[in-house]
Design a protein around this motif. Structure first.
Motif, PDB file in Angstrom:
ATOM      1  N   LEU A 103       0.833  -1.210   0.000  1.00  0.00           N
ATOM      2  CA  LEU A 103       0.000   0.000   0.000  1.00  0.00           C
ATOM      3  C   LEU A 103       0.868   1.261   0.000  1.00  0.00           C
ATOM      4  O   LEU A 103       0.612   2.205  -0.763  1.00  0.00           O
ATOM      5  N   ARG A 132      -6.333   1.198  -2.691  1.00  0.00           N
ATOM      6  CA  ARG A 132      -6.900  -0.121  -2.348  1.00  0.00           C
ATOM      7  C   ARG A 132      -7.710  -0.680  -3.513  1.00  0.00           C
ATOM      8  O   ARG A 132      -7.646  -1.875  -3.812  1.00  0.00           O
ATOM      9  N   LEU A 135      -5.377  -2.113  -5.997  1.00  0.00           N
ATOM     10  CA  LEU A 135      -4.824  -3.402  -5.562  1.00  0.00           C
ATOM     11  C   LEU A 135      -5.819  -4.526  -5.832  1.00  0.00           C
ATOM     12  O   LEU A 135      -5.438  -5.624  -6.252  1.00  0.00           O
ATOM     13  N   ASP A 141      -4.632  -7.350  -3.521  1.00  0.00           N
ATOM     14  CA  ASP A 141      -5.146  -6.634  -2.342  1.00  0.00           C
ATOM     15  C   ASP A 141      -4.885  -7.405  -1.050  1.00  0.00           C
ATOM     16  O   ASP A 141      -4.719  -6.812   0.008  1.00  0.00           O
ATOM     17  N   GLU A 144      -1.713  -6.245   0.794  1.00  0.00           N
ATOM     18  CA  GLU A 144      -1.631  -4.809   1.101  1.00  0.00           C
ATOM     19  C   GLU A 144      -0.565  -4.447   2.145  1.00  0.00           C
ATOM     20  O   GLU A 144       0.166  -3.470   1.992  1.00  0.00           O
ATOM     21  N   ASN A 145      -0.475  -5.241   3.214  1.00  0.00           N
ATOM     22  CA  ASN A 145       0.451  -4.896   4.292  1.00  0.00           C
ATOM     23  C   ASN A 145       1.776  -5.652   4.251  1.00  0.00           C
ATOM     24  O   ASN A 145       2.582  -5.553   5.173  1.00  0.00           O
TER      25      ASN A 145
END
Ligand SMILES: Nc1ncnc2c1ncn2[C@@H]1O[C@H](COP(=O)(O)OP(=O)(O)OP(=O)(O)O)[C@@H](O)[C@H]1O
Ligand SMILES: [Mg+2]
Length: 250
Positions: A103, A132, A135, A141, A144-145
């Protein structure tokens, strides 16, 4: 079905040249890319494709010649201004920030709106939502982290593509989007290119994967030793004797 039919002038180069020492990487290249189409740029290793991309996007300065985008001369503009004019690009050797999360990589792809944004590091919630959504669109998605370095090479290419899309470019230049990518993700990248093109985005794709080039592109331009030697629809170019000679030396 295509939703946009653009009749405006696209990206054109006239007499573009760039040497490195004695190596004429790009020489006198006059090329017109078709607006609203998927254009492929192919050619043997070292034929000047990446150098041509670098000249068009302002990453390196041409020695001579001009680059025109929608009727405006963009030769020698900075990469930042060329991006703002609506040209986005990816790199042959994928460029992501390995220790940032997926992200975060998308958020840094966007230019801060002003000094206050830059100093505070504050992010517009709408921008986060958009990141988002992109993604989800490119299918990573769930990562993301994760730090970008933990993604497969193909996933990093998808992340880079999402980063390009953050700038909402009109024209997207991809330098070997399928290089080093596993077949499943090549299929996903191809589908994305087709969908984005159907939404009106113009593509310029450098690619060595001929199956992909032939299935994806509307118009193919062939480079050999720094200049275009043939162009046309994929089926015509594929059987052009000059192309066979450039590739096979026959
Ligand atoms: N920064 C540079 N300094 C010196 N020579 C360079 C530089 N960049 C490219 N070249 C040379 O220019 C020529 C064209 O290289 P370029 O990378 O543009 O080819 P390419 O068509 O993208 O090749 P590939 O398909 O292998 O990616 C090559 O001979 C290359 O060695
Ligand atoms: Mg290259």
């Amino acid at each position: 079905m295509k939703t946009t039919v653009e009749t405006g002038r696209s990206l054109e180069t006239v007499g573009l040249s760039r040497s490195f020492g004695g190596v004429h990487a790009v020489r006198d290249a006059t090329v017109t890319f078709q607006q609203g189409k998927i254009n492929a740029l192919i050619g043997p290793n070292g034929s000047g494709k990446t150098t041509f991309f670098n000249c068009v996007t302002g990453m390196i300065k041409p020695d001579s010649g001009t680059v025109t985008f929608k009727g405006h001369d963009i030769t020698r503009r900075s990469p930042h201004r060329i991006a703002r004019a609506g040209i986005g690009r990816s790199f042959q050797l994928c460029r992501v920030f390995p220790r940032m999360t997926v992200l975060e990589n998308l958020l840094v792809a966007v230019q801060p709106k002003g000094l206050r944004d830059l100093l505070s590091g504050a992010r517009n919630p709408a921008e986060i939502d958009r990141a988002r959504a992109l993604l989800v669109r490119v299918g990573i998605d769930h990562l993301e982290n994760s730090e970008a370095r933990n993604l497969s090479y193909g996933q990093q290419k998808l992340l880079e593509l999402a980063g390009v899309l953050m700038g909402d470019p009109d024209t997207i230049m991809l330098d070997e989007p399928a290089g080093g990518v596993n077949p499943a993700l090549i299929g996903r990248i191809a589908t994305l290119v087709q969908e984005l093109n159907a939404e009106g985005k113009t593509f310029l794709v450098v690619e060595h994967n001929m199956e992909l080039v032939m299935s994806l592109s509307d118009h193919v331009i062939v480079f050999d030793r720094g200049r275009p030697i043939a162009e046309g629809p994929p089926e015509t170019v594929q059987s052009d004797p000059r192309v066979l000679e450039a590739y096979l030396g026959v």
